[in-house]
Design a protein around this motif. Structure first.
Motif, PDB file in Angstrom:
ATOM      1  N   LEU A   1       1.229  -1.132   0.383  1.00 58.03           N
ATOM      2  CA  LEU A   1       0.391  -0.283   0.034  1.00 58.03           C
ATOM      3  C   LEU A   1       0.401   1.159   0.273  1.00 58.03           C
ATOM      4  O   LEU A   1       1.843   1.491   1.193  1.00 58.03           O
ATOM      5  CB  LEU A   1      -1.098   0.016   1.258  1.00 58.03           C
ATOM      6  N   LEU A   2       0.382   2.552  -0.797  1.00 54.38           N
ATOM      7  CA  LEU A   2       1.301   3.536  -1.002  1.00 54.38           C
ATOM      8  C   LEU A   2       1.216   4.364   0.338  1.00 54.38           C
ATOM      9  O   LEU A   2       1.810   5.201   1.055  1.00 54.38           O
ATOM     10  CB  LEU A   2       1.040   4.390  -2.362  1.00 54.38           C
ATOM     11  N   SER A   3      -0.118   3.997   0.821  1.00 54.36           N
ATOM     12  CA  SER A   3      -0.630   4.802   2.526  1.00 54.36           C
ATOM     13  C   SER A   3      -0.981   3.499   3.405  1.00 54.36           C
ATOM     14  O   SER A   3      -1.666   2.787   3.155  1.00 54.36           O
ATOM     15  CB  SER A   3      -1.648   5.568   2.115  1.00 54.36           C
ATOM     16  N   LEU A   4       0.038   3.547   4.260  1.00 57.13           N
ATOM     17  CA  LEU A   4       0.051   2.901   5.511  1.00 57.13           C
ATOM     18  C   LEU A   4      -1.908   2.582   5.994  1.00 57.13           C
ATOM     19  O   LEU A   4      -2.246   1.668   6.263  1.00 57.13           O
ATOM     20  CB  LEU A   4       0.773   2.318   6.512  1.00 57.13           C
TER      21      LEU A   4
ATOM     22  N   PRO B   1       4.070   4.493   8.992  1.00 55.62           N
ATOM     23  CA  PRO B   1       4.589   4.747   7.508  1.00 55.62           C
ATOM     24  C   PRO B   1       5.675   4.744   7.133  1.00 55.62           C
ATOM     25  O   PRO B   1       6.162   4.094   6.185  1.00 55.62           O
ATOM     26  CB  PRO B   1       3.151   5.907   7.502  1.00 55.62           C
ATOM     27  N   SER B   2       6.703   5.908   8.046  1.00 54.10           N
ATOM     28  CA  SER B   2       7.983   6.214   7.331  1.00 54.10           C
ATOM     29  C   SER B   2       9.025   4.851   7.553  1.00 54.10           C
ATOM     30  O   SER B   2       9.270   4.847   6.810  1.00 54.10           O
ATOM     31  CB  SER B   2       9.055   6.955   8.017  1.00 54.10           C
TER      32      SER B   2
ATOM     33  N   LEU C   1       8.147  14.328   6.463  1.00 54.10           N
ATOM     34  CA  LEU C   1       8.024  15.251   5.919  1.00 54.10           C
ATOM     35  C   LEU C   1       7.796  14.166   4.760  1.00 54.10           C
ATOM     36  O   LEU C   1       6.701  14.724   3.794  1.00 54.10           O
ATOM     37  CB  LEU C   1       8.378  16.271   5.262  1.00 54.10           C
ATOM     38  N   ASN C   2       8.801  13.390   3.790  1.00 61.43           N
ATOM     39  CA  ASN C   2       8.078  12.365   2.603  1.00 61.43           C
ATOM     40  C   ASN C   2       6.630  11.801   3.558  1.00 61.43           C
ATOM     41  O   ASN C   2       5.999  11.322   2.208  1.00 61.43           O
ATOM     42  CB  ASN C   2       9.613  11.760   2.121  1.00 61.43           C
ATOM     43  N   THR C   3       6.065  10.996   3.989  1.00 63.11           N
ATOM     44  CA  THR C   3       5.230  10.227   4.695  1.00 63.11           C
ATOM     45  C   THR C   3       4.554  11.011   5.015  1.00 63.11           C
ATOM     46  O   THR C   3       3.500   9.821   3.926  1.00 63.11           O
ATOM     47  CB  THR C   3       5.958   8.832   5.627  1.00 63.11           C
ATOM     48  N   VAL C   4       4.453  11.821   5.644  1.00 64.90           N
ATOM     49  CA  VAL C   4       3.201  12.911   5.851  1.00 64.90           C
ATOM     50  C   VAL C   4       1.888  13.481   4.781  1.00 64.90           C
ATOM     51  O   VAL C   4       1.148  13.185   3.892  1.00 64.90           O
ATOM     52  CB  VAL C   4       3.403  13.335   6.638  1.00 64.90           C
ATOM     53  N   ALA C   5       3.646  13.580   3.693  1.00 61.97           N
ATOM     54  CA  ALA C   5       2.810  13.989   2.480  1.00 61.97           C
ATOM     55  C   ALA C   5       2.677  12.725   1.815  1.00 61.97           C
ATOM     56  O   ALA C   5       1.058  12.763   1.030  1.00 61.97           O
ATOM     57  CB  ALA C   5       4.604  14.374   1.521  1.00 61.97           C
ATOM     58  N   GLY C   6       2.604  11.897   1.331  1.00 61.49           N
ATOM     59  CA  GLY C   6       2.203  10.880   0.975  1.00 61.49           C
ATOM     60  C   GLY C   6       0.801  10.140   2.008  1.00 61.49           C
ATOM     61  O   GLY C   6      -0.402  10.227   1.060  1.00 61.49           O
ATOM     62  N   THR C   7       1.116  10.047   3.314  1.00 63.39           N
ATOM     63  CA  THR C   7      -0.254   9.917   3.911  1.00 63.39           C
ATOM     64  C   THR C   7      -1.527  11.066   3.637  1.00 63.39           C
ATOM     65  O   THR C   7      -2.748  10.735   3.350  1.00 63.39           O
ATOM     66  CB  THR C   7      -0.211  10.093   5.114  1.00 63.39           C
ATOM     67  N   LEU C   8      -0.858  12.287   3.307  1.00 65.78           N
ATOM     68  CA  LEU C   8      -2.609  12.978   2.862  1.00 65.78           C
ATOM     69  C   LEU C   8      -2.864  13.190   2.010  1.00 65.78           C
ATOM     70  O   LEU C   8      -3.512  13.672   1.816  1.00 65.78           O
ATOM     71  CB  LEU C   8      -1.327  14.591   3.466  1.00 65.78           C
ATOM     72  N   TYR C   9      -1.796  13.037   0.950  1.00 64.53           N
ATOM     73  CA  TYR C   9      -2.342  12.733  -0.456  1.00 64.53           C
ATOM     74  C   TYR C   9      -3.285  11.974  -0.865  1.00 64.53           C
ATOM     75  O   TYR C   9      -4.600  11.663  -0.960  1.00 64.53           O
ATOM     76  CB  TYR C   9      -1.298  12.752  -1.264  1.00 64.53           C
TER      77      TYR C   9
ATOM     78  N   LYS D   1       4.370  17.038  -3.238  1.00 62.68           N
ATOM     79  CA  LYS D   1       5.923  18.045  -3.056  1.00 62.68           C
ATOM     80  C   LYS D   1       5.151  19.268  -2.786  1.00 62.68           C
ATOM     81  O   LYS D   1       6.152  19.798  -1.593  1.00 62.68           O
ATOM     82  CB  LYS D   1       6.453  18.309  -4.446  1.00 62.68           C
ATOM     83  N   MET D   2       4.413  20.374  -2.625  1.00 64.64           N
ATOM     84  CA  MET D   2       3.126  21.135  -1.908  1.00 64.64           C
ATOM     85  C   MET D   2       3.116  20.641  -0.965  1.00 64.64           C
ATOM     86  O   MET D   2       3.228  21.594   0.710  1.00 64.64           O
ATOM     87  CB  MET D   2       2.556  21.868  -2.848  1.00 64.64           C
ATOM     88  N   LEU D   3       2.545  19.250   0.094  1.00 64.52           N
ATOM     89  CA  LEU D   3       1.741  19.442   1.016  1.00 64.52           C
ATOM     90  C   LEU D   3       3.714  19.218   1.832  1.00 64.52           C
ATOM     91  O   LEU D   3       3.726  18.834   2.790  1.00 64.52           O
ATOM     92  CB  LEU D   3       1.344  17.949   0.741  1.00 64.52           C
ATOM     93  N   SER D   4       4.561  18.001   1.613  1.00 66.31           N
ATOM     94  CA  SER D   4       5.648  18.613   2.460  1.00 66.31           C
ATOM     95  C   SER D   4       6.192  20.105   2.672  1.00 66.31           C
ATOM     96  O   SER D   4       6.637  19.527   3.769  1.00 66.31           O
ATOM     97  CB  SER D   4       6.792  17.658   1.525  1.00 66.31           C
ATOM     98  N   ALA D   5       6.159  20.457   1.648  1.00 65.15           N
ATOM     99  CA  ALA D   5       6.768  21.748   2.529  1.00 65.15           C
ATOM    100  C   ALA D   5       5.328  22.671   3.149  1.00 65.15           C
ATOM    101  O   ALA D   5       5.845  23.203   4.029  1.00 65.15           O
ATOM    102  CB  ALA D   5       6.673  23.034   1.091  1.00 65.15           C
ATOM    103  N   ALA D   6       4.220  22.481   2.948  1.00 67.62           N
ATOM    104  CA  ALA D   6       3.856  23.473   3.610  1.00 67.62           C
ATOM    105  C   ALA D   6       3.845  22.632   5.147  1.00 67.62           C
ATOM    106  O   ALA D   6       3.930  23.494   6.029  1.00 67.62           O
ATOM    107  CB  ALA D   6       2.099  23.640   3.108  1.00 67.62           C
ATOM    108  N   PHE D   7       3.477  21.331   5.171  1.00 64.59           N
ATOM    109  CA  PHE D   7       3.941  20.551   6.594  1.00 64.59           C
ATOM    110  C   PHE D   7       5.092  21.342   7.062  1.00 64.59           C
ATOM    111  O   PHE D   7       5.039  21.464   8.496  1.00 64.59           O
ATOM    112  CB  PHE D   7       3.757  19.629   6.395  1.00 64.59           C
ATOM    113  N   GLY D   8       6.010  21.507   6.406  1.00 62.26           N
ATOM    114  CA  GLY D   8       7.623  21.298   6.916  1.00 62.26           C
ATOM    115  C   GLY D   8       7.295  22.817   7.540  1.00 62.26           C
ATOM    116  O   GLY D   8       8.146  23.260   8.606  1.00 62.26           O
ATOM    117  N   PHE D   9       7.320  24.605   7.117  1.00 53.13           N
ATOM    118  CA  PHE D   9       6.842  25.248   7.386  1.00 53.13           C
ATOM    119  C   PHE D   9       5.905  25.615   8.614  1.00 53.13           C
ATOM    120  O   PHE D   9       6.415  26.101   9.662  1.00 53.13           O
ATOM    121  CB  PHE D   9       6.429  26.190   6.179  1.00 53.13           C
ATOM    122  N   VAL D  10       4.970  24.108   8.837  1.00 54.93           N
ATOM    123  CA  VAL D  10       3.962  24.769   9.677  1.00 54.93           C
ATOM    124  C   VAL D  10       4.746  24.245  11.287  1.00 54.93           C
ATOM    125  O   VAL D  10       4.605  24.741  12.505  1.00 54.93           O
ATOM    126  CB  VAL D  10       2.784  23.645   9.766  1.00 54.93           C
TER     127      VAL D  10
END
Length: 566
Positions: free
Chosen positions: A109-112, A258-259, A354-362, A383-392
Motif C-alpha cells: 500500500l502507498l499509504s499504510l 508509515p515511515s 515530511l515525505n511520509t506525511v505528504a503521501g499520507t495526506l494525499y 511536494k507542496m504538502l511536504s513543504a507546507a507541513f515543514g513550515f508549519v
C-alpha cells in the motif's frame, strides 16, 4: 563556560554537510529524475531501493538528534536504567518482522492507513491518518529544537535562526527529491553521525583515563542501575516500565510507522525487508548504547563540578554539546563534524516525516476528496504538502521551547497518539470480530484519555508538583567562582502528594496505556454493536500468528468497503 569555538573550519565542516544534503535533493529532483514524477517513484523510489541505504536510512530517521542529545543527558541525570531499553530492540524487531511486516508487505500500500479502509472503512482510515499527522506535528518540532540548542552553544546564531536554516535545507531536498533523496541523504548523514559520535566517545574516554575509570566513576556516583524491579507504576523508570512501557511505545512509533513500512516495501523482496529490520535494530542498538556510554563519560568528566548546578548550562539537554566544546573543542573540525552529525539526525527524522506525511495526506484526504489525477500532478501536490507541513512544524518550534527535557517530551507527547494508533492496528490484525465502530471508538478513546493524562502530568511538572528523584551531583571542585541559582539545583525530590494519582504514572507507560484503552474500548463497542463474522474478513488483512485459530473458509475478495456512517 567554554568559549565559542566555531571558526571557519567548523563552519566549513558544518555547512559542507548541509550542502551535500541539498545537492542530493537537486540531483534526484532535477538531474536524475527518472520515476520521480510518479506517485510510486516519489514515495517508494520505484521499488528499486538498495538494502544498505534503506537500512542506514531507517537507523538515521528513527535515531533522531533527540537520541544523541537526550540519551547522554538521561544517563547523566537518572543513571543507566534507561539503557536496559536495548532489550526492547529485540522484542520490537521480532514483532516487526514476523507480526506486522508480512501483512503490509503483501498488501504493498502507498499509504499504510489504506489498510484501515480495507479492514474497516474510510472513516476509520481518516481517524488513524489524523492521529498520525497530529503525532508528527508534535514530534518534528521537538526534533528540530534539540539540535538547534546544541548548535546555539557553538555559534553566534540564536536557536530560531538555526532552526530556520536547518528546516529550509530539509524541506528543500525532501520536497524535490522524494524517497530517493531522503534515503541517500539519510545514509550519508547516518554515517557522519556514527563516525562523529565514536570519535567524541573515544576522546572523552581517553581524557578521563580509560573505560575502567568511566565505570568506576559511574559506580561511585550511583549511575549504574539496570534491574530495578519496583512494580510501582509511579516509578519513573524500572525494569517493568521499560519491558512493558517502552516496548509498546517503540512498537507504536517504529513498527507500524508509515515511515518505516514505506521503506520496507520499497525493497525488492520480503527477505530483503526482513534483513532491513535486523539491520535497523542492530544500528539503533549501537547508536543508543553509544549515546548512553557518552552520558557516563560526561559524568566521569564532571563528577566534581556539575555544569548545570554551577550555572554553566541551563538545561540538562545542553550537557553533551557543552562537553564537546569543552573536551574536544581543540581538535579542529571535530566540533563542527559532531554537531553536523546531530543536525543530520534531525534532518533524517524530519525528512522522513515530511515525505511520509505528504503521501499520507494525499492518499488519505486529497485523492479521496478530489479524485485521481495524473501521476505528475499528484507528485507536484505531494511536494507542496511536504513543504507546507515543514513550515508549519518550523513555526511550532517556539511552543516546544517552553517544554521539558527532550527525552520526556518525546516520550510523553508521543504517548498521546502512538498507543492509540497501535491499539487500532492490533484490533484489525488480531481480532477479526472487531468492527469499524469499535475501531473508531477505540482510537478516539485512546487519544482523549492519553491527551488528558499527558496534559495533567506536564502541568504538574511545570508547576513543580511532580519532580522525579535524580542521581547526586557535586560542585566541590569547580575551579571558578560560582553564584548558584536555585533554579539550577539538582536536588533529589519526589512527588508532593498534591497530584491526581493518574498523572503520577510514569510517562514511559503512556504508549502501553493508550494501546490497552484503545483495544478494550474497541472490543467492547464491537461486541455491543454487533461483531464481524470471522469468515467475512480476508486473511490477508490478519496477522499470520492467528491463522491457526481461524476456521477454514474461502477468503472473501480483498476490496475496499464503502464508507459507513458511524
Amino acid at each position: 563556560m567554554p568559549a565559542v569555538v566555531f571558526d571557519w573550519i567548523e563552519y566549513t565542516t558544518f555547512f559542507l554537510v548541509l550542502g551535500i544534503s541539498s545537492f542530493i535533493g537537486v540531483f534526484f529532483g532535477f538531474i536524475k529524475t527518472d520515476g520521480q514524477n510518479t506517485v510510486n517513484g516519489y514515495l517508494l523510489g520505484g521499488k528499486k531501493m538498495g538494502l544498505f541505504p534503506v537500512s542506514i536510512s531507517l537507523v538515521s530517521s528513527f535515531t533522531s538528534g533527540n537520541t544523541i542529545l537526550g540519551t547522554p543527558a538521561e544517563v547523566y541525570t537518572y543513571g543507566t536504567q534507561y539503557l536496559l531499553a536495548t532489550i526492547c530492540f529485540v522484542i520490537v524487531g521480532f514483532l516487526c518482522a514476523y507480526v506486522f511486516l508480512p501483512v503490509f508487505y503483501k498488501l504493498q500500500l502507498l499509504s499504510l492507513y489504506e489498510y484501515m479502509e480495507l479492514r474497516f472503512n474510510k472513516f476509520v482510515r481518516n481517524v488513524v491518518s489524523f492521529l498520525y499527522t497530529f503525532s508528527l506535528l508534535i514530534y518534528i518540532p521537538i526534533v528540530i529544537y534539540g539540535p538547534a540548542i546544541a548548535l546555539n552553544q557553538a555559534s553566534n546564531f540564536d536557536v530560531y535562526t538555526i532552526a530556520i536554516v536547518v528546516c529550509t535545507v530539509c524541506i528543500f531536498y525532501t520536497t524535490f527529491g522524494g524517497l530517493k533523496a531522503v534515503v541517500w541523504s539519510d545514509t550519508i548523514q547516518g554515517l557522519i553521525m556514527v563516525l562523529s559520535a565514536v570519535i567524541v566517545a573515544v576522546i572523552g574516554t581517553i581524557k578521563v583515563g580509560g573505560v575502567a575509570k568511566v565505570f568506576e566513576a559511574a559506580s561511585e556516583g550511583e549511575r549504574l542501575e539496570f534491574f530495578r524491579m519496583d512494580i510501582d507504576p509511579r516509578v519513573r523508570l524500572s525494569f517493568w516500565t521499560i519491558v512493558i512501557g517502552i516496548t509498546f511505545t517503540w512498537t507504536g512509533s517504529g513498527t507500524i510507522s508509515p515511515s518505516a513500512i514505506q521503506r520496507f516495501i520499497s525493497l525488492r523482496t520480503m527477505r530483503e525487508a526482513k534483513i532491513a529490520v535486523l539491520n535497523f535494530k542492530i544500528g539503533c542498538f549501537i547508536l543508543f548504547f553509544l549515546s548512553g556510554y557518552m552520558g557516563l563519560v560526561i559524568y566521569a568528566t564532571y563528577k566534581t563540578c556539575d555544569p548545570k548546578t554551577s550555572g554553566m548550562i541551563s538545561r540538562s539537554d545542553q550537557i553533551l554539546p557543552f562537553f564537546i566544546l569543552d573536551v574536544a573543542g581543540n581538535v579542529k573540525g571535530l566540533a563542527g563534524l559532531f554537531l553536523a552529525g546531530v543536525v543530520c539526525a534531525a534532518l533524517s527524522t524530519m525528512s522522513t516525516g515530511l515525505n511520509t506525511v505528504a503521501g499520507t495526506l494525499y492518499e488519505d484526504f486529497i485523492q479521496p476528496t478530489f479524485g485521481k489525477t495524473t501521476d505528475a500532478r499528484a507528485a507536484t501536490i505531494m511536494k507542496m504538502l511536504s513543504a507546507a507541513f515543514g513550515f508549519v512544524c518550523l513555526a511550532l518550534v517556539v511552543v516546544v521551547a517552553k517544554l521539558g527535557s527532550l527525552v520526556e517530551i518525546s516520550v510523553g507527547l508521543g504517548g498521546v497518539t502512538n498507543g492509540a494508533i497501535l491499539g487500532v492496528f492490533i484490533l484489525g490484525l488480531f481480532f477479526p470480530q472487531a468492527n469499524s465502530k469499535g475501531a473508531a471508538a477505540g482510537g478516539m478513546a485512546g487519544l482523549l484519555s492519553m491527551g488528558v493524562t499527558t496534559f495533567g502530568s506536564r502541568t504538574a511538572v511545570a508547576a513543580g508538583y511532580l519532580v522525579h528523584p535524580i542521581k547526586p551531583t557535586s560542585i566541590d571542585n569547580c575551579d571558578f567562582n560560582i553564584t548558584i541559582n536555585s533554579a539550577n539545583l539538582w536536588t533529589p525530590s519526589a512527588a508532593s502528594g498534591n497530584v491526581f494519582p493518574l498523572f503520577e504514572v510514569s510517562l514511559f507507560y503512556y504508549g502501553f496505556m493508550g494501546c490497552i484503552i484503545s483495544v478494550t474500548v474497541g472490543l467492547f463497542v464491537s461486541y455491543f454493536t454487533g461483531p464481524n463474522k470471522v469468515a467475512d474478513v480476508n486473511r490477508d488483512l490478519l496477522s499470520p500468528l492467528i491463522y491457526p485459530f481461524l476456521p477454514k473458509y474461502s477468503d472473501v475478495p480483498l476490496k475496499e468497503k464503502e464508507s459507513e456512517i458511524l
